[in-house]
Scaffold this active site. Structure first.
Site, short mmCIF file in Angstrom:
data_model
loop_
_atom_site.label_atom_id
_atom_site.label_comp_id
_atom_site.label_asym_id
_atom_site.label_seq_id
_atom_site.Cartn_x
_atom_site.Cartn_y
_atom_site.Cartn_z
N VAL A 134 0.94 -1.17 -0.27
CA VAL A 134 -0.31 -0.03 -0.14
C VAL A 134 1.15 1.49 -0.16
CG1 VAL A 134 -0.60 0.30 2.55
CG2 VAL A 134 -2.16 1.21 1.28
N SER A 135 1.62 0.86 0.57
CA SER A 135 2.97 2.06 0.23
C SER A 135 4.03 2.86 -1.10
CB SER A 135 3.76 1.89 2.23
OG SER A 135 4.83 2.49 1.68
N PRO A 136 3.68 3.59 -1.10
CA PRO A 136 4.47 3.54 -2.48
C PRO A 136 5.83 3.84 -2.61
CG PRO A 136 3.05 5.77 -1.96
CD PRO A 136 3.06 4.48 -1.49
N SER B 35 7.42 2.33 -0.33
CA SER B 35 8.20 1.12 -0.20
C SER B 35 8.79 0.48 -0.93
CB SER B 35 6.81 0.41 0.71
OG SER B 35 7.21 0.58 1.93
#
Ligand SMILES: N[C@@H](CCC(=O)N[C@@H](CS)C(=O)NCC(=O)O)C(=O)O
Length: 227
Positions: free
Chosen positions: A16-18, A20
């Site tokens: 969900v984390s760009p 990341s």
């Protein structure tokens, strides 16, 4: 990514984390150049935010506007095809990543060689082509693109509902929190018997310094970009 006398680094991430995604691609690109054994640690960002007492960025509208701008620049610079979903709130906050991260966790438990490909395909959907990552069909499509046989993908999907699969994601998330996490990605470099935790995909120059390596930017010369 494996090897016996390599340095051990862990990458805690959530699809969900760009940010990341950026950290993940750089770690994949640098694993040989920096002689690293990168252990991919699928985690749950919402759990980390809650347990650390952090606030999701959407609560400050100026931060969201800045972040989207930042991500446009970063996508080009890191050569990763990030494009925000049209309905950011629905994709990231409402739907979230629990089914996806449970699936990546099941892959990690049973088919670890596929974790990298499966994770990348999830990012492609949520953070590039604006497609769902929560429904069983979406997850099976990710598995197919990553090259997992469909019977195996179905079996792993079953595992996401079992206590064993759920607990493993919880435990990994707790491990990140123990290292001091309050957001993702986290890189934990094990050097001289000590863990060194970094937050974000913008601390590679510090990681290079710790490892005694050279930071050559997000794309190594001669490497293929994802754009
Ligand atoms: N400066 C970091 C930002 C990373 C970031 O914003 N990560 C988000 C998830 S996508 C987060 O966990 N934020 C928590 C916080 O900033 O406190 C980078 O460039 O990577």
């Amino acid at each position: 990514m494996s090897g016996s006398n390599k340095r051990m680094l862990e990458l805690f991430y959530d699809v969900v984390s760009p940010y990341s995604w950026l950290g993940f691609e750089v770690m994949c690109r640098y694993s040989s150049a920096w002689n690293m054994n990168v252990r991919l640690r699928p985690s749950f960002l919402a759990g980390i935010m809650k347990e650390s007492g952090n606030q999701p960025p959407h609560q400050v509208s100026k931060k969201v506007i800045y972040m989207l701008n930042d991500l446009h620049r970063l996508a080009k610079y890191f050569q990763v095809p990030i494009k925000e979903p049209k309905n950011l709130f629905e994709a990231v906050i409402k739907k979230g990543s629990l089914p996806a991260m449970r699936f990546v966790t099941a892959v990690d438990m049973e088919q670890p060689d596929f974790v990298e490909l499966v994770s990348r395909e999830f990012w492609m959907r949520i953070w590039s082509t604006d497609e769902d990552i929560t429904l069983p069909d979406s997850i099976l499509s990710v598995a197919q693109k990553a090259g997992l046989p469909s019977t195996e993908a179905q079996r792993l999907l079953g595992l996401t509902k079992a206590a064993e699969g759920k607990d493993r994601l919880k435990r990994t998330t707790e491990e990140a929190l123990k290292y001091g996490s309050f957001g993702l990605p986290n890189i934990v470099a094990h050097v001289d018997g000590k863990p060194h935790m970094f937050f974000g995909s913008d601390r590679f120059m510090l990681l290079a310094d710790l490892l005694g390596e050279k930071w050559m930017g997000p794309v190594l010369p001669g490497q293929k970009s994802l754009l």
